[in-house]
Design a protein around this motif. Sequence first.
Motif, PDB file in Angstrom:
ATOM      1  N   PRO A 149      59.830  13.554  34.124  1.00  0.00           N
ATOM      2  CA  PRO A 149      60.674  12.395  34.457  1.00  0.00           C
ATOM      3  C   PRO A 149      61.184  12.394  35.897  1.00  0.00           C
ATOM      4  CG  PRO A 149      61.219  13.224  32.293  1.00  0.00           C
ATOM      5  CD  PRO A 149      60.261  14.203  32.878  1.00  0.00           C
ATOM      6  N   TYR A 150      61.460  13.571  36.455  1.00  0.00           N
ATOM      7  CA  TYR A 150      61.939  13.597  37.835  1.00  0.00           C
ATOM      8  C   TYR A 150      60.824  13.254  38.818  1.00  0.00           C
ATOM      9  CZ  TYR A 150      66.541  15.210  36.501  1.00  0.00           C
ATOM     10  OH  TYR A 150      67.813  15.264  35.963  1.00  0.00           O
ATOM     11  N   GLY A 151      59.598  13.552  38.460  1.00  0.00           N
ATOM     12  CA  GLY A 151      58.474  13.103  39.279  1.00  0.00           C
ATOM     13  C   GLY A 151      58.320  11.598  39.209  1.00  0.00           C
ATOM     14  N   ARG A 152      58.492  11.059  38.022  1.00  0.00           N
ATOM     15  CA  ARG A 152      58.422   9.603  37.844  1.00  0.00           C
ATOM     16  C   ARG A 152      59.532   8.906  38.630  1.00  0.00           C
ATOM     17  NH1 ARG A 152      57.839   9.801  32.747  1.00  0.00           N
ATOM     18  NH2 ARG A 152      59.969   9.404  32.032  1.00  0.00           N
ATOM     19  N   ALA A 153      60.729   9.482  38.599  1.00  0.00           N
ATOM     20  CA  ALA A 153      61.850   8.905  39.344  1.00  0.00           C
ATOM     21  C   ALA A 153      61.599   8.966  40.845  1.00  0.00           C
ATOM     22  CB  ALA A 153      63.137   9.641  38.993  1.00  0.00           C
ATOM     23  N   VAL A 177      59.488  19.954  37.504  1.00  0.00           N
ATOM     24  CA  VAL A 177      60.367  19.877  38.674  1.00  0.00           C
ATOM     25  C   VAL A 177      60.797  21.266  39.155  1.00  0.00           C
ATOM     26  CG1 VAL A 177      62.559  19.664  37.428  1.00  0.00           C
ATOM     27  CG2 VAL A 177      62.293  18.548  39.649  1.00  0.00           C
ATOM     28  N   GLY A 178      60.827  22.239  38.260  1.00  0.00           N
ATOM     29  CA  GLY A 178      61.146  23.597  38.666  1.00  0.00           C
ATOM     30  C   GLY A 178      60.100  24.150  39.617  1.00  0.00           C
ATOM     31  N   MET A 179      58.831  23.892  39.320  1.00  0.00           N
ATOM     32  CA  MET A 179      57.762  24.368  40.196  1.00  0.00           C
ATOM     33  C   MET A 179      57.729  23.578  41.500  1.00  0.00           C
ATOM     34  SD  MET A 179      54.582  25.600  37.905  1.00  0.00           S
ATOM     35  CE  MET A 179      54.048  26.526  39.331  1.00  0.00           C
ATOM     36  N   ALA A 180      58.022  22.281  41.444  1.00  0.00           N
ATOM     37  CA  ALA A 180      58.099  21.493  42.681  1.00  0.00           C
ATOM     38  C   ALA A 180      59.195  22.056  43.585  1.00  0.00           C
ATOM     39  CB  ALA A 180      58.378  20.030  42.359  1.00  0.00           C
ATOM     40  N   THR A 181      60.294  22.453  42.985  1.00  0.00           N
ATOM     41  CA  THR A 181      61.391  23.065  43.735  1.00  0.00           C
ATOM     42  C   THR A 181      60.961  24.397  44.336  1.00  0.00           C
ATOM     43  OG1 THR A 181      62.968  22.001  42.229  1.00  0.00           O
ATOM     44  CG2 THR A 181      63.797  23.834  43.557  1.00  0.00           C
ATOM     45  N   MET A 182      60.195  25.162  43.577  1.00  0.00           N
ATOM     46  CA  MET A 182      59.704  26.449  44.057  1.00  0.00           C
ATOM     47  C   MET A 182      58.768  26.266  45.251  1.00  0.00           C
ATOM     48  SD  MET A 182      57.544  29.392  42.028  1.00  0.00           S
ATOM     49  CE  MET A 182      56.025  28.433  42.141  1.00  0.00           C
ATOM     50  N   PHE A 183      57.963  25.213  45.248  1.00  0.00           N
ATOM     51  CA  PHE A 183      57.074  24.961  46.380  1.00  0.00           C
ATOM     52  C   PHE A 183      57.871  24.834  47.681  1.00  0.00           C
ATOM     53  CE2 PHE A 183      53.626  22.690  43.632  1.00  0.00           C
ATOM     54  CZ  PHE A 183      53.252  23.915  43.100  1.00  0.00           C
ATOM     55  N   VAL A 184      59.035  24.182  47.585  1.00  0.00           N
ATOM     56  CA  VAL A 184      59.884  24.026  48.769  1.00  0.00           C
ATOM     57  C   VAL A 184      60.542  25.355  49.134  1.00  0.00           C
ATOM     58  CG1 VAL A 184      61.859  22.827  49.775  1.00  0.00           C
ATOM     59  CG2 VAL A 184      60.304  21.595  48.258  1.00  0.00           C
ATOM     60  N   SER A 185      61.093  26.036  48.156  1.00  0.00           N
ATOM     61  CA  SER A 185      61.843  27.264  48.433  1.00  0.00           C
ATOM     62  C   SER A 185      60.955  28.367  48.990  1.00  0.00           C
ATOM     63  CB  SER A 185      62.553  27.751  47.162  1.00  0.00           C
ATOM     64  OG  SER A 185      61.619  28.170  46.185  1.00  0.00           O
ATOM     65  N   THR A 186      59.653  28.341  48.678  1.00  0.00           N
ATOM     66  CA  THR A 186      58.728  29.353  49.186  1.00  0.00           C
ATOM     67  C   THR A 186      58.052  28.922  50.483  1.00  0.00           C
ATOM     68  OG1 THR A 186      56.924  28.458  47.840  1.00  0.00           O
ATOM     69  CG2 THR A 186      58.240  30.256  46.880  1.00  0.00           C
ATOM     70  N   GLY A 187      58.288  27.676  50.889  1.00  0.00           N
ATOM     71  CA  GLY A 187      57.677  27.185  52.116  1.00  0.00           C
ATOM     72  C   GLY A 187      56.309  26.573  51.924  1.00  0.00           C
ATOM     73  N   ALA A 188      55.842  26.462  50.676  1.00  0.00           N
ATOM     74  CA  ALA A 188      54.536  25.840  50.431  1.00  0.00           C
ATOM     75  C   ALA A 188      54.563  24.340  50.711  1.00  0.00           C
ATOM     76  CB  ALA A 188      54.099  26.090  48.988  1.00  0.00           C
ATOM     77  N   ALA A 189      55.761  23.749  50.663  1.00  0.00           N
ATOM     78  CA  ALA A 189      55.946  22.334  51.019  1.00  0.00           C
ATOM     79  C   ALA A 189      57.173  22.237  51.922  1.00  0.00           C
ATOM     80  CB  ALA A 189      56.135  21.487  49.764  1.00  0.00           C
ATOM     81  N   ASP A 190      57.136  21.298  52.865  1.00  0.00           N
ATOM     82  CA  ASP A 190      58.243  21.137  53.810  1.00  0.00           C
ATOM     83  C   ASP A 190      59.421  20.395  53.187  1.00  0.00           C
ATOM     84  OD1 ASP A 190      56.461  22.002  56.061  1.00  0.00           O
ATOM     85  OD2 ASP A 190      55.458  20.119  55.563  1.00  0.00           O
ATOM     86  N   LEU A 191      59.112  19.589  52.208  1.00  0.00           N
ATOM     87  CA  LEU A 191      60.085  18.681  51.617  1.00  0.00           C
ATOM     88  C   LEU A 191      59.733  18.538  50.140  1.00  0.00           C
ATOM     89  CD1 LEU A 191      62.381  16.798  52.796  1.00  0.00           C
ATOM     90  CD2 LEU A 191      60.678  14.965  52.798  1.00  0.00           C
ATOM     91  N   GLY A 192      60.695  18.215  49.314  1.00  0.00           N
ATOM     92  CA  GLY A 192      60.384  18.024  47.915  1.00  0.00           C
ATOM     93  C   GLY A 192      61.426  17.187  47.205  1.00  0.00           C
ATOM     94  N   PHE A 193      61.011  16.617  46.085  1.00  0.00           N
ATOM     95  CA  PHE A 193      61.927  15.883  45.213  1.00  0.00           C
ATOM     96  C   PHE A 193      62.267  16.787  44.041  1.00  0.00           C
ATOM     97  CE2 PHE A 193      59.902  12.481  47.541  1.00  0.00           C
ATOM     98  CZ  PHE A 193      60.931  11.566  47.745  1.00  0.00           C
ATOM     99  N   THR A 194      63.556  16.916  43.763  1.00  0.00           N
ATOM    100  CA  THR A 194      64.008  17.782  42.694  1.00  0.00           C
ATOM    101  C   THR A 194      65.194  17.141  41.989  1.00  0.00           C
ATOM    102  OG1 THR A 194      64.691  20.061  42.177  1.00  0.00           O
ATOM    103  CG2 THR A 194      65.577  19.094  44.194  1.00  0.00           C
ATOM    104  N   SER A 195      65.713  17.838  41.006  1.00  0.00           N
ATOM    105  CA  SER A 195      66.940  17.369  40.363  1.00  0.00           C
ATOM    106  C   SER A 195      68.138  17.861  41.167  1.00  0.00           C
ATOM    107  CB  SER A 195      67.026  17.901  38.931  1.00  0.00           C
ATOM    108  OG  SER A 195      67.196  19.311  38.934  1.00  0.00           O
ATOM    109  N   LEU A 196      69.193  17.086  41.158  1.00  0.00           N
ATOM    110  CA  LEU A 196      70.411  17.500  41.848  1.00  0.00           C
ATOM    111  C   LEU A 196      70.922  18.819  41.280  1.00  0.00           C
ATOM    112  CD1 LEU A 196      72.672  16.879  43.889  1.00  0.00           C
ATOM    113  CD2 LEU A 196      73.832  15.573  42.082  1.00  0.00           C
ATOM    114  N   SER A 197      70.769  18.999  39.977  1.00  0.00           N
ATOM    115  CA  SER A 197      71.257  20.228  39.342  1.00  0.00           C
ATOM    116  C   SER A 197      70.558  21.466  39.899  1.00  0.00           C
ATOM    117  CB  SER A 197      71.073  20.157  37.832  1.00  0.00           C
ATOM    118  OG  SER A 197      69.714  19.957  37.506  1.00  0.00           O
TER     119      SER A 197
END
Length: 263
Positions: A149-153, A177-197
Amino acid sequence: MKSFSIGKCFGVLSFWLLLNHPIAAQTTSVAVAANMKDAFTAINSAFIASGKPELRIVYGSSGNFASQIMNGAPFNLLISADENYPLELFKNGKTVDAGKVYAVGRLAMLTKNSSGIKFNPDAKQDKAELARVISKANKIAIAKPELAPYGRAAVEHLKAIGLWELAKDKLVYADNVGMATMFVSTGAADLGFTSLSLAKSPELLKDTSYLELEETWYAPIKQRMVLIKGAPPEASDLYQFMQSTKARQILIQYGYSLPGNQP
């Protein structure tokens, strides 16, 4: 569509372990949407502190969990990131009832501090500023909209502000969304969409920054939970605890809105 397959492999592996391990089949198992990881960890600790037993908790995408439950995975409670998947399970006779909306999620944009991308804290309604940030990124992490759902949003948000064309060729997709967040935190992506939580996680904030996004630019992320038919008392106890004052206080602390008396 670019995609990382690691999450899919873990999802398949966890599913088969659940189906084929006799001990797991006898344990009360709870499927929890990835956006809830930090908040639910706190809720589960409070649940255990109230004298309840530890349950088997699995984190992942709501879409994958719904598919697994439809195919017989022995989960007893689904704490989803949206309404659609739980309601679909209800329509297919897999749940006790239609369940409850327990929280309303919010969308955020995340970057690693070392990326060189800086957020203007007043930019949540500034399309030009968001365009500048997206233009600076080479890769933008997003959860697969067909599963999460967070990807859809995030897709809704990009289209609503007229930045889909600017961003679409930079997107890299994760199963949740947890893995999308991990991509950012590890530097695999420069930017990402995640949940505020997730963005508000103290551990994550050591190396990242976030920008809460304007809620009017995507449909409300109503998060629903459902008990699966045949759920043991422990799962029902957790379902009730998720509606308690203590759990609701934790949800607010982690950036969720509360649904009031919405069924």
